[in-house]
Design a protein around this motif. Structure first.
Motif, short mmCIF file in Angstrom:
data_model
loop_
_atom_site.label_atom_id
_atom_site.label_comp_id
_atom_site.label_asym_id
_atom_site.label_seq_id
_atom_site.Cartn_x
_atom_site.Cartn_y
_atom_site.Cartn_z
N SER A 10 12.77 30.16 -18.40
CA SER A 10 12.39 31.31 -17.59
C SER A 10 12.52 32.62 -18.36
O SER A 10 11.83 33.59 -18.06
CB SER A 10 13.24 31.38 -16.32
OG SER A 10 12.97 30.30 -15.46
N LEU A 11 13.43 32.65 -19.34
CA LEU A 11 13.73 33.89 -20.04
C LEU A 11 12.96 34.07 -21.34
O LEU A 11 12.75 35.20 -21.78
CB LEU A 11 15.24 33.98 -20.33
CG LEU A 11 16.16 34.07 -19.12
CD1 LEU A 11 17.61 33.96 -19.56
CD2 LEU A 11 15.93 35.36 -18.36
N LEU A 35 18.33 33.03 -10.91
CA LEU A 35 18.09 34.44 -11.22
C LEU A 35 17.00 34.59 -12.28
O LEU A 35 16.14 35.48 -12.18
CB LEU A 35 19.40 35.09 -11.69
CG LEU A 35 20.49 35.25 -10.63
CD1 LEU A 35 21.77 35.78 -11.28
CD2 LEU A 35 20.04 36.18 -9.52
N ALA A 36 17.04 33.72 -13.28
CA ALA A 36 16.02 33.79 -14.33
C ALA A 36 14.64 33.45 -13.78
O ALA A 36 13.64 34.06 -14.17
CB ALA A 36 16.38 32.82 -15.47
N ARG A 73 13.62 33.97 -10.69
CA ARG A 73 13.17 35.12 -9.89
C ARG A 73 12.66 36.23 -10.81
O ARG A 73 11.64 36.89 -10.50
CB ARG A 73 14.33 35.64 -9.04
CG ARG A 73 14.70 34.71 -7.89
CD ARG A 73 15.88 35.24 -7.10
NE ARG A 73 16.21 34.37 -5.98
CZ ARG A 73 17.27 34.52 -5.19
NH1 ARG A 73 18.10 35.54 -5.42
NH2 ARG A 73 17.51 33.68 -4.21
N ARG A 74 13.31 36.43 -11.93
CA ARG A 74 12.86 37.43 -12.89
C ARG A 74 11.49 37.04 -13.45
O ARG A 74 10.59 37.88 -13.57
CB ARG A 74 13.88 37.53 -14.03
CG ARG A 74 13.51 38.51 -15.13
CD ARG A 74 14.67 38.63 -16.11
NE ARG A 74 14.36 39.52 -17.21
CZ ARG A 74 13.82 39.15 -18.35
NH1 ARG A 74 13.52 37.86 -18.56
NH2 ARG A 74 13.57 40.03 -19.32
N ARG A 100 7.80 39.01 -12.97
CA ARG A 100 6.95 39.36 -14.10
C ARG A 100 5.58 38.72 -13.98
O ARG A 100 4.57 39.31 -14.37
CB ARG A 100 7.63 38.91 -15.40
CG ARG A 100 8.79 39.78 -15.80
CD ARG A 100 9.23 39.46 -17.21
NE ARG A 100 10.19 40.43 -17.67
CZ ARG A 100 10.63 40.50 -18.94
NH1 ARG A 100 10.16 39.65 -19.83
NH2 ARG A 100 11.51 41.40 -19.30
#
Length: 244
Positions: A154-155, A235-236, A238-239, A243
């Motif tokens: 995700s990041l 959390l990642a 959702r980020r 985006r």
């Protein structure tokens, strides 16, 4: 949701990285080490071949967890597949649960294959009362590693996610005592190793084959890492969703 899970599993089974790191490496490592040290007796009167079986099965499962989550998830973000999923009737939680379920499904071949090689090539035998908890512990215990893979995916972009996932995978295997016993490590490194989820994860299996049951400390540490890394993955995601 079931169709999506089936698609995810089939895609990974066609992935060469999955075949190499999940199928070939653990079996080859097991055969090399078991044929050298397998007939020796470890602490507690258990054959080294049995302990090695747990170590290599755990390494294969850890590899499967990382390889089936980090890079594919990063690729889906880059290609726009994540945006396509968001406009389907699938809710966000169903996408994550499906990814988790597909990754867990892909863990099973690595476990079963190492077990089969140990039985057929090294004559490893265990009562059913140990085989079943061993398989369940090593299967369910991969949840923290899948969560870590999803967080990485995700990041990071695919080009970055792959090396980072592999570095994490090898570091967890090394510090978890999957390649070398933690007893041969220095004091500080050994202390760090015992805090790693990979060590506690493998220790579940080592205790089961020794007939000691499930240590509460190991269960709590693995569960704690699952909660922490699961929160990080959420959390990642959702980020990444924002985006996208």
């Amino acid at each position: 949701m079931l169709y999506y899970a089936r698609t995810e599993a089939l895609r990974m089974l066609r992935n060469r990285r999955y075949i190499i790191f999940v199928v070939l490496f653990p079996v080859v490592f097991y055969l090399i080490n078991a044929n050298i040290y397998g007939n020796q007796t470890a602490e507690g009167g258990v054959r080294v071949a049995v302990y090695l079986m747990v170590s290599m099965a755990a390494y294969g499962a850890l590899s499967a967890s990382m390889m089936s989550s980090a890079v594919p998830w990063a690729q889906e973000r880059q290609t726009g597949w994540l945006r396509q999923l968001q406009i389907t009737p699938l809710p966000g939680w169903a996408i994550i649960v499906t990814k988790l379920g597909a990754a867990m499904l892909l863990v099973l071949p690595s476990l079963v294959l190492v077990f089969a090689v140990a039985v057929l090539q090294q004559g490893v035998t265990l009562p059913v009362s140990r085989w079943v908890p061993l398989l369940l512990a090593l299967w369910l215990g991969t949840i923290p590693f899948i969560a870590l893979g999803l967080a990485i995916g995700s990041l990071l972009a695919p080009d970055a996610a792959q090396p980072v996932a592999m570095i994490c995978m090898f570091a967890l295997a090394l510090l978890g005592g999957l390649w070398f016993p933690v007893e041969v490590m220095g004091g500080t490194i050994r202390t760090i190793a015992e805090l790693m989820p990979s060590y506690r994860y493998a220790d579940l299996g080592w205790n089961i084959v020794a007939g000691k049951g499930l240590p509460l400390t190991d269960v709590l540490v693995v569960a704690g890492w699952a909660v922490v890394l699961g929160a990080a993955a959420t959390l990642a995601y959702r980020r990444a969703t924002v985006r996208a």
